[in-house]
Write a protein that holds these residues in place. Structure first.
Motif, PDB file in Angstrom:
ATOM      1  N   ASN A 164       9.224   5.003   8.792  1.00  0.00           N
ATOM      2  CA  ASN A 164       8.601   6.306   9.032  1.00  0.00           C
ATOM      3  C   ASN A 164       8.501   6.588  10.530  1.00  0.00           C
ATOM      4  OD1 ASN A 164       5.770   7.721   9.663  1.00  0.00           O
ATOM      5  ND2 ASN A 164       6.578   8.532   7.741  1.00  0.00           N
ATOM      6  N   ILE A 165       8.125   5.574  11.281  1.00  0.00           N
ATOM      7  CA  ILE A 165       8.004   5.737  12.736  1.00  0.00           C
ATOM      8  C   ILE A 165       9.369   6.072  13.344  1.00  0.00           C
ATOM      9  CG2 ILE A 165       7.581   4.451  14.870  1.00  0.00           C
ATOM     10  CD1 ILE A 165       5.315   3.000  13.366  1.00  0.00           C
TER      11      ILE A 165
ATOM     12  N   VAL B 124       8.289  -0.505   5.779  1.00  0.00           N
ATOM     13  CA  VAL B 124       8.263   0.872   5.278  1.00  0.00           C
ATOM     14  C   VAL B 124       7.661   1.802   6.334  1.00  0.00           C
ATOM     15  CG1 VAL B 124       7.276   2.401   3.547  1.00  0.00           C
ATOM     16  CG2 VAL B 124       8.154   0.167   2.870  1.00  0.00           C
ATOM     17  N   VAL B 125       6.576   1.347   6.955  1.00  0.00           N
ATOM     18  CA  VAL B 125       5.929   2.181   7.969  1.00  0.00           C
ATOM     19  C   VAL B 125       6.811   2.300   9.211  1.00  0.00           C
ATOM     20  CG1 VAL B 125       3.926   2.340   9.498  1.00  0.00           C
ATOM     21  CG2 VAL B 125       3.610   1.726   7.103  1.00  0.00           C
TER      22      VAL B 125
ATOM     23  N   ARG C 220      11.873   7.533  11.876  1.00  0.00           N
ATOM     24  CA  ARG C 220      12.215   8.926  11.533  1.00  0.00           C
ATOM     25  C   ARG C 220      11.556   9.885  12.514  1.00  0.00           C
ATOM     26  NH1 ARG C 220      11.539   7.469   6.260  1.00  0.00           N
ATOM     27  NH2 ARG C 220       9.463   8.338   5.975  1.00  0.00           N
ATOM     28  N   ARG C 221      10.319   9.612  12.853  1.00  0.00           N
ATOM     29  CA  ARG C 221       9.597  10.515  13.748  1.00  0.00           C
ATOM     30  C   ARG C 221      10.206  10.487  15.148  1.00  0.00           C
ATOM     31  NH1 ARG C 221       5.083   9.154  12.197  1.00  0.00           N
ATOM     32  NH2 ARG C 221       5.007  10.785  10.627  1.00  0.00           N
TER      33      ARG C 221
ATOM     34  N   GLU D  95       5.145  18.253  22.741  1.00  0.00           N
ATOM     35  CA  GLU D  95       5.418  19.637  22.331  1.00  0.00           C
ATOM     36  C   GLU D  95       4.124  20.327  21.913  1.00  0.00           C
ATOM     37  OE1 GLU D  95       9.896  19.034  20.491  1.00  0.00           O
ATOM     38  OE2 GLU D  95       8.184  19.061  19.160  1.00  0.00           O
TER      39      GLU D  95
ATOM     40  N   GLU E  22      -2.028   9.776  -0.619  1.00  0.00           N
ATOM     41  CA  GLU E  22      -0.664  10.313  -0.615  1.00  0.00           C
ATOM     42  C   GLU E  22      -0.497  11.434  -1.642  1.00  0.00           C
ATOM     43  OE1 GLU E  22      -1.489   7.232  -0.301  1.00  0.00           O
ATOM     44  OE2 GLU E  22      -0.300   6.286   1.285  1.00  0.00           O
TER      45      GLU E  22
ATOM     46  N   GLN F 211      -2.570   4.445   6.924  1.00  0.00           N
ATOM     47  CA  GLN F 211      -2.157   3.664   8.091  1.00  0.00           C
ATOM     48  C   GLN F 211      -2.595   4.368   9.378  1.00  0.00           C
ATOM     49  OE1 GLN F 211      -0.499   3.838   5.284  1.00  0.00           O
ATOM     50  NE2 GLN F 211      -0.162   1.682   4.819  1.00  0.00           N
TER      51      GLN F 211
ATOM     52  N   GLN G 188       0.813  -1.219   0.000  1.00  0.00           N
ATOM     53  CA  GLN G 188       0.000   0.000   0.000  1.00  0.00           C
ATOM     54  C   GLN G 188       0.849   1.272   0.000  1.00  0.00           C
ATOM     55  OE1 GLN G 188      -2.930  -0.321   3.061  1.00  0.00           O
ATOM     56  NE2 GLN G 188      -3.750  -2.182   2.162  1.00  0.00           N
ATOM     57  N   THR G 189       2.079   1.154   0.454  1.00  0.00           N
ATOM     58  CA  THR G 189       2.916   2.348   0.501  1.00  0.00           C
ATOM     59  C   THR G 189       3.655   2.496  -0.819  1.00  0.00           C
ATOM     60  OG1 THR G 189       4.666   1.004   1.419  1.00  0.00           O
ATOM     61  CG2 THR G 189       3.286   2.157   2.985  1.00  0.00           C
ATOM     62  N   ASN G 190       3.947   3.744  -1.182  1.00  0.00           N
ATOM     63  CA  ASN G 190       4.609   3.970  -2.461  1.00  0.00           C
ATOM     64  C   ASN G 190       6.004   3.347  -2.509  1.00  0.00           C
ATOM     65  OD1 ASN G 190       2.472   5.244  -3.615  1.00  0.00           O
ATOM     66  ND2 ASN G 190       3.149   7.303  -3.066  1.00  0.00           N
ATOM     67  N   THR G 191       6.746   3.480  -1.414  1.00  0.00           N
ATOM     68  CA  THR G 191       8.069   2.862  -1.368  1.00  0.00           C
ATOM     69  C   THR G 191       7.933   1.354  -1.489  1.00  0.00           C
ATOM     70  OG1 THR G 191       8.475   4.545   0.284  1.00  0.00           O
ATOM     71  CG2 THR G 191      10.235   2.964  -0.099  1.00  0.00           C
TER      72      THR G 191
ATOM     73  N   LYS H 281       2.684   6.971  17.198  1.00  0.00           N
ATOM     74  CA  LYS H 281       3.847   6.674  16.365  1.00  0.00           C
ATOM     75  C   LYS H 281       3.653   7.140  14.943  1.00  0.00           C
ATOM     76  CE  LYS H 281       5.581   2.491  18.651  1.00  0.00           C
ATOM     77  NZ  LYS H 281       5.482   1.029  18.533  1.00  0.00           N
ATOM     78  N   LEU H 282       2.424   7.076  14.472  1.00  0.00           N
ATOM     79  CA  LEU H 282       2.170   7.409  13.067  1.00  0.00           C
ATOM     80  C   LEU H 282       1.905   8.894  12.858  1.00  0.00           C
ATOM     81  CD1 LEU H 282       0.052   4.294  12.043  1.00  0.00           C
ATOM     82  CD2 LEU H 282       2.354   4.852  11.292  1.00  0.00           C
TER      83      LEU H 282
ATOM     84  N   ASN I  23       6.299  17.154  18.022  1.00  0.00           N
ATOM     85  CA  ASN I  23       6.551  15.818  18.560  1.00  0.00           C
ATOM     86  C   ASN I  23       5.714  15.633  19.802  1.00  0.00           C
ATOM     87  OD1 ASN I  23       8.712  15.111  16.687  1.00  0.00           O
ATOM     88  ND2 ASN I  23       9.816  16.756  17.713  1.00  0.00           N
TER      89      ASN I  23
ATOM     90  N   ARG J   7      13.512  12.376  15.236  1.00  0.00           N
ATOM     91  CA  ARG J   7      13.276  13.818  15.204  1.00  0.00           C
ATOM     92  C   ARG J   7      12.936  14.320  16.603  1.00  0.00           C
ATOM     93  NH1 ARG J   7       8.075  15.060  12.071  1.00  0.00           N
ATOM     94  NH2 ARG J   7       7.189  14.831  14.137  1.00  0.00           N
ATOM     95  N   ALA J   8      12.185  13.531  17.357  1.00  0.00           N
ATOM     96  CA  ALA J   8      11.755  13.958  18.687  1.00  0.00           C
ATOM     97  C   ALA J   8      12.937  14.120  19.623  1.00  0.00           C
ATOM     98  CB  ALA J   8      10.754  12.959  19.241  1.00  0.00           C
TER      99      ALA J   8
ATOM    100  N   ASP K 101       5.121  13.874   5.748  1.00  0.00           N
ATOM    101  CA  ASP K 101       5.791  12.583   5.853  1.00  0.00           C
ATOM    102  C   ASP K 101       5.047  11.725   6.870  1.00  0.00           C
ATOM    103  OD1 ASP K 101       7.543  10.528   5.621  1.00  0.00           O
ATOM    104  OD2 ASP K 101       9.027  11.373   6.982  1.00  0.00           O
TER     105      ASP K 101
ATOM    106  N   TYR L  96       1.922   8.502   6.925  1.00  0.00           N
ATOM    107  CA  TYR L  96       1.133   7.585   6.094  1.00  0.00           C
ATOM    108  C   TYR L  96      -0.342   7.724   6.461  1.00  0.00           C
ATOM    109  CZ  TYR L  96       5.254   5.558   4.055  1.00  0.00           C
ATOM    110  OH  TYR L  96       6.401   5.388   3.339  1.00  0.00           O
TER     111      TYR L  96
ATOM    112  N   THR M  68      -5.217   2.170  -3.353  1.00  0.00           N
ATOM    113  CA  THR M  68      -4.146   2.667  -2.488  1.00  0.00           C
ATOM    114  C   THR M  68      -3.368   3.766  -3.208  1.00  0.00           C
ATOM    115  OG1 THR M  68      -2.585   1.048  -3.337  1.00  0.00           O
ATOM    116  CG2 THR M  68      -3.829   0.435  -1.389  1.00  0.00           C
TER     117      THR M  68
END
Lengths: 387, 451
Positions: free
Chosen positions: A377-378, A373-374, A380-381, B238, B385, B396, A325-328, B411-412, B235, A384-385, B391, B393, B381
């Motif tokens: 992403n998690i 893939v997801v 990365r988030r 914050e 996007e 999801q 489902q994800t583009n990557t 998380k998402l 985040n 960043r925090a 950034d 999903y 699908t």
């Protein structure tokens, strides 16, 4: 239009709560929404206008994109038939009519049986009839050999809809591509009708006709697997699709026309289609370097236009429900399908057509790819925090 | 120093009925209503009763959860009606407005000379505070917290949205004072986000003491949530505050004139308005006179407070929602359409090229409220996007909300989004899934979990 509307309005009370035919409301609803896009309006909160597209439109466009394959398949069935009988003067129309007579019953059985099962499930489980089968019903005939008995088409369709889809909850919930489920079912249940040299070309003779001497109904891939490299038709002939094979899969050209429609309208994922071809190309190139047998020596382009590769890439791998489902994820999913298809082709002499198994295998793996893939992403988030 | 952020994903929905660049000054609406349900998560506690006389700036109710946050009357007059719903839930406080507004007097001070606490006190006491909202959740900011930054989106990319350049032009001075006040509220930056093509007003491009960021691209580039995501993402734990440009002006007026003056310019737009243009009115004002002046076309109309993507349906004798600066009127689409899914669809709008309307890319559409299909499970699908320039999903995240998995929502990226960020997803969805509603449920779940 008005008479239709009036008729629907007239019989509607029978199907509504308390009506005589209340149980059959999903069936009624399917017909009503088939004839009329309902006048449902957006709720008072949220988006008040909506894009004109719906699942019916999406599915019908996929069916439209399959038409080139269907028409070419009909012609090719006739052409291969007359070629086997050594009748050289069969015209374009003759070929086409012969093919249509052979193919249409399969299409009709597939749709009739499949929709019958869909309606039954909708009524029993009280949900709406979903549009997914519009496409599946067309895909199933196109990936079967022309000589398949109609009762097998019927069983395979029932198996595909029930086990492939409805047990998971219907369109949108299934794990495996329903059309390929039908094919894989037939392939393992009735291998003699799904492989070998006798099923791909119709050699039924009428009085006074006979099959020419030395005719072989093997597919090019079958020939290649047996090492008959001289029997493999050229790249151009394979691209156009004038070769034996399943009804709709032989013409890479027709598949590409379909792909163009899917990609231009935005219905099909170009990411998947492209990466399947890239994956196949890469794998075939690697095998070329070794070149140990006929299939390994086959040029990459030739690999891509033979068998069900193009058809699978355009119409099967792109099924959004069973793909990633994800583009990557779509790039990885497509690439691996292409890779595995060629790998199976080369290393599995019992079954030179690896596309079906490659797609089904990656259908199962798709959620795993998406998961990673997801997760990325998690991460990365989270990263960043901390900063 | 200026950031330049180029957004590619998104969609401008070209609708007919853009407001003409003229402002009609109508007399103050006869009645004004403040609706507590415009404020997410606020439990109102009434301070007035029917028959009370109020001035502009007199508190009507406060938030039980945060007593410092007061909601004041934007006009002077008499409280004529207090409308309650089920279980006596407070729905509306209606005020019959005087012809001439009298104001509660607040101090006229230069915010540059005030401390942060003094500014917050002044804003809280005058009823201006509710205009300051926060991410996550899109709720009214908590005056006890300190945001890491403040965001103002100077442009609105929603369909038929009012042009802030045109509106703020006459209020430049108050806008600047408002910016001065906001700068004191954070230790971080005040980000004023402008659009590369749409924003030219000197008040915005030449604003002092703030960080100016330039965005380009289609809707939702103007959504403050998208801007925050790209500049100073939220985040867990914050907080970022955000204010609409016209509300910055309200803050500025408080300090310049010592009054709670929530008058504003709104755009009357939509294909079913005879003369779409701008009007002066006030927060919560009755829309009756505006509708009458602009004129509606015949047929079944839907009147929306706000834009077609995120607004709320209101009746012709209804009131503008608290934060809205736009009224949109479009036709209802409750007529079944014969074989609509099979027709070429030259006049149908779609982000896909599945209807032949792609032959006319510059056409302006007269869309109605029809859903064009029935709700289905997620099937197609990759479509969300295309219109979701973050950034994150989106599908999801929606699914994590459907299964009520709060940890996964976090998380998402649930903290970075509010309903409006999913408006385009809802618009383009083939399966007609109500994603804004799902997001609202998710935000509520997380908010309740955090107490």
């Amino acid at each position: 239009m008005k008479p239709f509307r009036n008729l629907l309005e007239k019989i509607k009370p029978n199907f509504e709560k308390g009506g005589k035919l209340e149980k059959f409301y999903p069936a009624y609803n399917a017909f009503e929404t088939f004839l009329f896009v309902p006048g449902h309006t957006a709720p008072a909160n949220g988006a008040h206008v909506r894009d004109a597209i719906d699942l019916k439109r999406t599915m019908i466009l996929v069916v439209v994109s399959l038409i080139p394959c269907l028409l070419f398949g009909m012609w090719n069935v006739g052409y291969q038939h007359y070629r086997a009988l050594g009748i050289a003067d069969a015209s374009f129309i003759d070929n086409f009519i012969f093919g249509a007579i052979k193919v249409m019953p399969i299409v009709i059985v597939s749709y009739a049986v499949g929709l019958g099962v869909e309606f039954t499930f909708a009524i029993i489980r009280k949900h709406q009839v979903n549009e997914g089968f519009l496409v599946t019903g067309m895909l199933i005939p196109l990936i079967l050999p022309v000589d398949i008995p109609l009762w097998m088409v019927a069983i395979a369709t029932i198996f595909a809809v029930v086990i492939g889809k409805e047990v998971f909850g219907g369109t949108g919930m299934n794990i495996l591509n329903p059309a390929l489920t039908a094919r894989v079912f037939l392939f393992f249940a009735y291998p003699t009708k799904m492989s070998g040299t006798d099923v791909w070309v119709n050699t039924q003779v009428q009085k006074g006709q006979q099959v020419v001497d030395g005719f072989s109904g093997a597919t090019p891939l079958g020939d290649a697997a047996s090492g008959f490299s001289d029997k493999i038709p050229g790249v151009w002939q394979s691209f156009v699709g004038i070769i034996p094979g399943s009804i709709g899969e032989t013409s890479a050209l027709a598949c590409l026309i379909g792909a163009a429609i899917l990609i231009y309208t935005g219905i099909g994922s170009w990411r998947i289609i492209l990466s399947v071809f890239v994956g196949g190309f890469v794998m075939a190139t690697i095998f070329n370097l070794f070149g140990l047998n006929t299939l390994m020596q086959l040029s990459p382009i030739h690999h891509l236009v033979l068998g069900g590769f193009a058809f699978g890439a355009v119409f099967m791998a792109t099924d959004p429900v069973t793909a990633t489902q994800t583009n990557t994820g779509k790039y990885m999913y497509g690439f691996l399908i292409g890779l595995l298809a060629i790998l199976l082709r080369v290393f599995n002499p019992a079954y030179p057509e690896g596309m079906m198994l490659a797609i089904l295998f990656m259908n199962v793996m798709a959620p795993l790819i998406d998961h990673y893939v997801v997760q990325a992403n998690i991460r990365r988030r989270l990263k960043r925090a901390k900063i | 120093m200026s950031n330049y952020i180029k957004l590619k994903r998104g969609l401008n929905i070209k609708l007919a009925g853009e407001a003409d660049k003229t402002i009609s000054t109508l007399p103050l609406p006869e009645t004004v209503a403040i609706k507590p349900h415009n404020f997410i998560g606020v439990t109102p506690k009434l301070l007035v009763k029917q028959g009370d006389e109020v001035q502009a700036g007199t508190p009507l109710f406060y938030d039980k959860g945060n007593e410092a946050v007061k909601f004041c009357s934007p006009v002077s007059g008499e409280v004529i009606e207090i409308i309650r719903g089920e279980k006596r839930k407070l729905l509306e406080v209606r005020i019959l407005a005087d012809k001439e507004t009298t104001y509660v007097d607040f101090d006229r001070v230069n915010p540059a000379n005030l401390t942060r606490d003094a500014i917050i006190q002044a804003i809280l006491n005058s009823g201006v505070w509710p205009f300051i909202r926060q991410r996550p959740f899109g709720i009214i900011a908590n005056p006890r917290e300190k945001p890491k930054s403040v965001f103002i989106s100077a442009f609105d990319t929603n369909p038929l949205a009012p042009d802030n350049d045109f509106i703020i032009e006459q209020d430049g001075e108050d806008f600047e004072t408002g910016l001065d006040a906001l700068q004191k509220l954070t230790d971080g930056k005040v980000h004023l986000n402008i659009h590369a093509d749409k924003t030219a007003l000197k008040v915005f491009t030449g604003a002092k003491g703030v960080q100016i960021n330039t965005f380009s691209g289609p809707h939702p580039a103007g959504n403050v949530g998208v801007q925050i995501h790209h500049i100073d993402a939220v985040n867990k734990g914050e907080v970022v505050w955000c204010v609409y440009p016209q509300d910055v002006v309200v803050i500025g007026r408080l300090f310049n004139k010592g009054r709670f003056n929530a008058s504003r310019v709104i755009a009357l737009t939509g294909s079913h308005v005879e003369k779409p243009k701008y009007y002066t009115t006030i927060v919560g004002g009755a829309i009756k006179n505006i509708i009458a002046d602009g004129g509606l076309k015949n047929g079944k109309n839907r009147i929306i407070s706000g834009n077609v993507l995120t607004g709320k349906q209101i009746s012709a004798d209804g009131y503008l929602d608290f934060y809205d600066t736009q009224i949109t009127v479009i036709p209802e689409g409750d007529e079944p359409e014969f074989m609509g899914w099979l027709m070429p669809g030259l006049s149908k709008f779609s982000i896909s090229r599945s209807f032949f309307s792609w032959l006319t890319p510059n056409k302006k559409y007269d869309l109605n409220t029809n859903l064009h299909g029935e709700e289905r499970p997620f099937v197609v699908t990759g479509e969300y996007e295309k219109v979701f320039p973050m950034d994150i999903y989106p599908v999801q995240l929606l699914k994590s909300i459907l299964v009520e998995d709060i940890e996964l929502m976090e998380k998402l990226g649930i903290y970075e989004v509010v309903e409006e960020d999913f408006a385009l997803c809802e618009f383009i969805c083939t399966s007609k899934i109500e994603s804004q509603d799902i997001i609202q449920r998710g935000l509520e779940l997380v908010r309740k979990e955090m107490g």
